[in-house]
Design a protein around this motif. Structure first.
Motif, mmCIF file in Angstrom:
data_model
loop_
_atom_site.group_PDB
_atom_site.id
_atom_site.type_symbol
_atom_site.label_atom_id
_atom_site.label_comp_id
_atom_site.label_asym_id
_atom_site.label_seq_id
_atom_site.Cartn_x
_atom_site.Cartn_y
_atom_site.Cartn_z
ATOM 1 N N ASP A 329 0.865 -1.183 0.000
ATOM 2 C CA ASP A 329 0.000 0.000 0.000
ATOM 3 C C ASP A 329 0.897 1.226 0.000
ATOM 4 N N ALA A 330 0.637 2.161 -0.912
ATOM 5 C CA ALA A 330 1.536 3.302 -1.030
ATOM 6 C C ALA A 330 0.808 4.534 -1.536
ATOM 7 N N ARG A 387 -3.710 6.993 -3.077
ATOM 8 C CA ARG A 387 -3.339 5.769 -2.355
ATOM 9 C C ARG A 387 -3.636 4.574 -3.266
ATOM 10 N N ASP A 399 10.447 -1.085 4.187
ATOM 11 C CA ASP A 399 9.948 -0.497 5.422
ATOM 12 C C ASP A 399 8.880 0.524 5.066
ATOM 13 N N GLU A 400 8.130 0.957 6.057
ATOM 14 C CA GLU A 400 7.223 2.080 5.833
ATOM 15 C C GLU A 400 8.049 3.332 5.576
ATOM 16 N N TYR A 401 7.529 4.197 4.702
ATOM 17 C CA TYR A 401 8.277 5.388 4.296
ATOM 18 C C TYR A 401 8.585 6.294 5.488
ATOM 19 N N ARG A 402 7.650 6.364 6.456
ATOM 20 C CA ARG A 402 7.883 7.235 7.603
ATOM 21 C C ARG A 402 9.015 6.714 8.481
ATOM 22 N N ARG A 403 9.360 5.423 8.324
ATOM 23 C CA ARG A 403 10.451 4.838 9.095
ATOM 24 C C ARG A 403 11.788 4.989 8.378
ATOM 25 N N GLY A 408 11.607 2.802 2.041
ATOM 26 C CA GLY A 408 10.158 3.003 1.960
ATOM 27 C C GLY A 408 9.722 3.694 0.684
ATOM 28 N N ILE A 426 5.742 4.079 0.625
ATOM 29 C CA ILE A 426 5.051 2.904 1.153
ATOM 30 C C ILE A 426 4.381 3.227 2.495
ATOM 31 N N SER A 427 3.082 2.967 2.567
ATOM 32 C CA SER A 427 2.311 3.150 3.811
ATOM 33 C C SER A 427 2.344 1.887 4.649
ATOM 34 N N SER A 428 2.192 0.748 3.979
ATOM 35 C CA SER A 428 2.274 -0.541 4.679
ATOM 36 C C SER A 428 2.694 -1.608 3.680
#
Length: 430
Positions: A329-330, A387, A399-403, A408, A426-428
């Motif tokens: 999911d992105a 999305r 990884d998730e983009y926020r990480r 990500g 990437i969101s998840s």
């Protein structure tokens, strides 16, 4: 330095390079601002300055048009606009800088995504006479979407509003209200005149009411070292080095750019996707072996055991590994006229790994001005952000983009033209 893996502050010598992107609406003065930074930091040659002065006279400008230092393409000079992302370099005694000068036109939003994707800081310019316009909000949203850690709102052309504190405060207030909807961890607002150099390198005497620092002082002193992810070890293998000489017949090194964490000789690591574990025998740079290396250094890693490791594999910690995911999911920024539609097949490039992907579902499109979601859309057009759910032919080590912005993020490629058509966060992944 043995505690570097658990701390969030890398060795001080790596704080000398900052990447920043500039953005804003057309004619807000981005090119003039960068020209002023280059000029005032003495980062241009005499022949460059003479060429700019000569061109300024030919155009009938009453001043030396510093914007010409960055509007290098002939088409840009003829139209008086910035089209492509122009990268410029300059340095001060405190720090080296890479500038991505991105276009202001709405049709070039995709170029801004390119320029800001690797930035530590973004400068969004607004014209003090016009205040916040749609493009200002759009650019701020993209800065937030790309998780650029630091944002500077530069209120330019203060000379044309008589250096008015009231005008500056109103724009600051309006932007702060919009920014509450976004994820912007560090926001600074600075009133400037790029044309005359006010508050660019030194504090302006025309705005005594402004008590903050000049733009260059802020760029030199903003703390970017702690923005790096130094906890999650991520080393995508880009190239396997096997010298063809008898002297190094047993040498096998894995080259790449560290995407996260700290690598040290003796560390236990895991190679994905195989899952085999080993220890680091040596970490080398172009200058020779180092005791430790961290993001975003380019290094060659040698392992104690002979494992089957190839391009696209990932070296990480055994108990801290990215997801091996085929369902992604992105948030995707679409960059081409041909729309993105469900069922579409594309190539996907993620770190050093390539695969094919199918668009399983378009979940919603985001209005970048109001931040409202539209879940009735059937496609994404040029510069749209939405999305998307993707299914890949091979697992991505993500990884998730926020990480982690490196592991990500990905790009989508049209296999028939080989053009990059989308950039994803990437969101998840699962």
């Amino acid at each position: 330095m043995d505690t570097a893996a658990t701390t969030t502050t890398p060795p001080i010598h790596h704080m000398d390079l900052m990447r920043f992107a500039t953005a804003g609406s057309v004619d807000d003065g981005k090119s003039t601002l960068i020209g002023r930074l280059l000029f005032d930091s003495k980062s241009i040659f005499n022949d460059q300055l003479e060429s700019v002065e000569r061109t300024s006279q030919e155009r009938g400008d009453e001043y030396t048009n510093l914007a010409l230092l960055t509007d290098g393409l002939r088409a840009e000079r003829e139209q008086g606009i910035t089209i492509d992302v122009a990268y410029r370099y300059f340095a001060t005694p405190r720090r080296k800088f890479v500038i991505a000068d991105t276009p202001g036109h709405i049709q070039y939003t995709r170029n801004m995504v390119t320029g800001a994707s690797t930035a530590d800081l973004a400068i969004v310019l607004v014209d003090a006479r016009k205040g916040l316009v749609e493009q200002s909000l759009r650019h701020a949203f993209i800065v937030s979407l790309l998780r650029v850690p630091h944002l500077v709102l530069a209120v330019n052309k203060m000379d044309l509003v008589d250096w008015s504190e009231e005008v500056f405060e109103q724009i600051s207030h309006d932007f702060a209200c919009f920014a509450t909807k976004l994820d912007i961890p560090d926001l600074t607002v600075i009133p400037i005149s790029a044309l005359y150099g006010d508050n660019i390198v030194s504090r302006s005497t025309n705005m005594p009411w402004y008590e903050g620092s000049s733009l260059l002082h802020h760029l030199e002193h903003v703390h970017i070292a702690s923005d790096r992810n130094l906890v999650d070890v991520r080393f995508p293998v880009q190239y396997v080095i096997r010298p063809q000489s008898l002297q190094y017949a047993d040498y096998r090194g894995y080259a790449g750019t560290i995407a996260g964490g700290v690598l040290k000789k003796g560390d236990e690591v895991m190679v994905l996707p195989s899952g085999f574990t080993t220890r680091i025998a040596e970490v080398e740079t172009a200058d020779g072996p180092v005791s430790e290396a961290f993001a975003p250094m380019s290094v060659t890693v040698q392992l104690e055991d002979e494992l089957d490791v190839s391009r696209g594999d990932m070296i990480c910690r055994p108990h801290n590994r990215p997801a091996a995911a085929q369902d992604i999911d992105a948030m995707v920024c679409w960059m081409t006229d041909q729309p993105l539609v469900p069922g579409q097949k594309l190539a996907i490039k993620h770190t050093t790994r390539s695969a094919r992907a199918m668009v399983k579902e378009l979940q919603y499109k985001l209005d970048v001005n109001s931040l409202h979601r539209d879940d009735t859309v059937t496609q994404l057009g040029l510069n749209d952000v939405g999305r998307v759910r993707l299914r890949t032919t091979a697992p991505l080590l993500a990884d998730e983009y926020r990480r982690n912005r490196i592991t990500g993020g990905f790009v989508l490629i049209d296999e028939s033209t080989n053009h990059t058509v989308g950039a994803g966060m990437i969101s998840s992944a699962g």
